[in-house]
Design an enzyme around this catalytic site. Structure first.
Site, PDB file in Angstrom:
ATOM      1  N   HIS A 263      12.733   0.883  17.782  1.00  0.00           N
ATOM      2  CA  HIS A 263      12.634  -0.850  17.414  1.00  0.00           C
ATOM      3  C   HIS A 263      12.135  -1.730  18.259  1.00  0.00           C
ATOM      4  CE1 HIS A 263      12.914  -2.396  13.136  1.00  0.00           C
ATOM      5  NE2 HIS A 263      13.640  -3.934  14.431  1.00  0.00           N
ATOM      6  N   GLU A 264      13.452  -2.374  18.871  1.00  0.00           N
ATOM      7  CA  GLU A 264      12.862  -3.817  19.725  1.00  0.00           C
ATOM      8  C   GLU A 264      11.994  -3.242  19.919  1.00  0.00           C
ATOM      9  OE1 GLU A 264      14.903  -5.871  18.013  1.00  0.00           O
ATOM     10  OE2 GLU A 264      15.894  -4.597  17.166  1.00  0.00           O
ATOM     11  N   HIS A 267       8.366  -4.653  18.542  1.00  0.00           N
ATOM     12  CA  HIS A 267       8.789  -5.606  18.517  1.00  0.00           C
ATOM     13  C   HIS A 267       8.326  -6.253  19.131  1.00  0.00           C
ATOM     14  CE1 HIS A 267      10.905  -6.740  14.607  1.00  0.00           C
ATOM     15  NE2 HIS A 267      11.582  -5.885  15.074  1.00  0.00           N
ATOM     16  N   GLU A 293       7.744  -6.844  11.927  1.00  0.00           N
ATOM     17  CA  GLU A 293       8.780  -5.651  11.602  1.00  0.00           C
ATOM     18  C   GLU A 293       7.556  -4.062  11.481  1.00  0.00           C
ATOM     19  OE1 GLU A 293      11.566  -5.764  12.184  1.00  0.00           O
ATOM     20  OE2 GLU A 293      12.403  -4.251  10.687  1.00  0.00           O
TER      21      GLU A 293
END
Ligand code: MG
Length: 512
Positions: A263-264, A267, A293
């Protein structure tokens, strides 16, 4: 407009950017490395930097430069015009917010962090309530200073997602809520409860870490232009050349750190993929939190929790964790990482129930900012909504209203961007699949480079050059359309749980 004026503008914009980037590194340090006793001094340092940045931005000379540049907008290139638009937005915002208010917010939130941690540990909202009341009042004052139409909450959402209004959010939730509720109830009644105890036996933290690094490398995360560390709350900060990710590891959870790392890193790839031409300007970041996101959710869920991804990566995970996974087939593993079950904690929730957690926060925040809900009544209101939407009731505040860090950060209006992110992710991924018919085959082979390249070309390189709506239209040919997410959920989870969609959604809508 003279060349000298443009150079002066760029110089000032660069200085402000430097101060904000320095604050970013100090904030990263505060949450990863800083000893507890550093909190008071750090609060001062962050407050000084934010005051300096605010002063530079609201300087009369900056106002004069912007006035000239806005007048000459027709002579600017597309990128220059976008820079003037974004700096103009920040200037308008900064000149509307008094320096004292900005400084107060910075000081209070630096202290709020420790109080939130303590309150959560002791499961006692009362410890956090006084500082949260101050934060709410400051947010209400901010909304008044910024100005708004309709709800004051619009002024706050606009800080994270330019132009977002309660009208749009209501429409989005209006479209997806019936599907979420139907799907959750169908799944709950299906009595199918995939076994997942093998994910929760003791497993080496070092190996979990190594596996995450392996996946992040396949995703194309550049470890010479970024790093990953451990923190209690996973996040991504920084920009091209120095992108900092954090993750958290649990001995009793084999894959949760992998998904938060992916997830990170989603980003992080966005930040690393911005064109170097935009560096040291506000255009060097992602265009909005919702679009940001969409990148993290796409890698975490549409890739990381997909069956094709594990075709390649499961044998590798199994080789690393033979004791835990030897007797587990890839099909059983795939079901286990996609269990749908109402639960208390948003960041641990599945793809179906996740947006109901956001709906809860959205409705509470809006009521708090509009003055309809008192801070002291938050725990009660939270638990009542949780019962209404997910059919479960938290037994303490740590399981309920104290679980998120956002309010301690001073952020109200942020949560809705998570749901937008899920929706954008499905819409972008659908377009990527249309553009690259062999995308699934690539992912099955562990070749994640084509998706990353497509995202960089279509989205990342532009940074903040386009507004969210401009970008979605450019990439997908239409504005935000919740139908892609609805179709995705029914296809994936209806299939996994043998739940049939109601006739109305069975026929896939022709989108373009
Ligand atoms: Mg995120």
């Amino acid at each position: 407009m003279t060349h000298a004026k443009w150079a002066e503008f760029k110089q000032r914009v660069g200085e402000i950017h430097d101060l904000n980037a320095a604050s970013g590194v100090l904030s990263w340090d505060l949450e990863t490395m800083m000893p507890a006793k550093g909190a008071d001094n750090r609060a001062q340092q962050l407050s000084t930097l934010s005051a300096l940045s605010h002063r530079l931005m609201t300087d009369e000379a900056m106002g004069a430069l912007l006035k000239t540049l806005r007048k000459d907008a027709a002579k600017l290139s597309a990128v220059e015009a976008a820079l003037v638009r974004e700096v103009g937005r920040e200037f308008d915002r900064a000149t509307k917010l008094p320096e004292a208010l900005v400084q107060q917010m910075s000081e209070i939130t630096a202290k709020a962090h420790a109080l939130w941690v303590e309150a959560r540990q002791k499961q006692d909202f009362k410890l956090f309530e006084p500082v949260l009341s101050q934060i709410v009042t400051l947010n209400q004052q901010m909304a008044d200073c910024l100005g708004y139409e309709g709800s004051p909450y619009n002024a706050l959402m606009d800080l994270y997602e330019p132009g977002l209004t309660t009208q749009t959010v209501d429409a989005v939730f209006g479209a997806i809520k019936p599907h979420l509720v139907q799907l959750v109830s169908g799944i709950t009644q299906s009595k199918s409860s995939p076994e997942r105890s093998f994910l929760h036996t003791k497993s080496s933290l070092d190996k979990q870490w190594q596996f995450s690094i392996q996946v992040l490398t396949a995703m194309g995360f550049d470890f010479e232009g970024g790093r990953m560390d451990k923190a209690p709350h996973p996040f991504c900060t920084g920009a091209q050349g120095d992108v900092r990710l954090t993750t958290r590891l649990f001995e009793e959870d084999l894959v949760s750190s992998l998904f938060s790392s992916m997830h990170e890193a989603g980003h992080g790839l966005y930040e690393q993929g911005v064109s170097p031409d935009l560096t040291r300007t506000p255009l060097s970041e992602g265009t909005s939190l919702g679009i940001h996101e969409s990148q993290s959710r796409m890698w975490e869920n549409l890739v990381g929790r997909s069956r094709p991804f594990w075709g390649h990566f499961y044998p590798r995970l199994k080789a690393m964790f033979p004791k835990q996974l030897n007797r587990v087939s890839v099909e059983r593993f795939y079901k286990a990482i996609n269990v749908v079950q109402p639960s208390f904690i948003r960041v641990e929730s599945d793809e179906v129930t996740y947006n109901l957690h956001i709906l809860l926060r959205y409705e509470l925040e809006r009521d708090i900012i509009e003055g309809k809900l008192k801070v002291k009544d938050i725990p009660k209101a939270w638990n009542a909504k949780m019962t209404e939407l997910l059919g479960i009731t938290p037994t303490n505040d740590a399981q309920g209203c104290l679980q998120d860090i956002h309010w301690a950060h001073g952020s109200f209006g942020y949560f809705p961007t998570y749901t937008l992110g899920n929706l954008y992710a499905s819409q972008f991924f659908h377009t990527a699949q249309q553009a690259m018919p062999s995308l699934t085959t690539h992912i099955q082979r562990g070749n994640l480079a084509p998706l990353r390249a497509w995202l960089q070309e279509q989205i990342h390189q532009y940074g903040k050059q386009y507004t969210p709506d401009e970008l979605v239209q450019r990439v997908t040919g239409e504005s935000l359309n919740p139908q892609y997410f609805i179709d995705y959920l029914w296809q994936k989870f209806g299939g996994l749980y043998g739940v049939t969609p109601p006739v109305a959604v069975k026929k896939l809508v022709k989108h373009r």
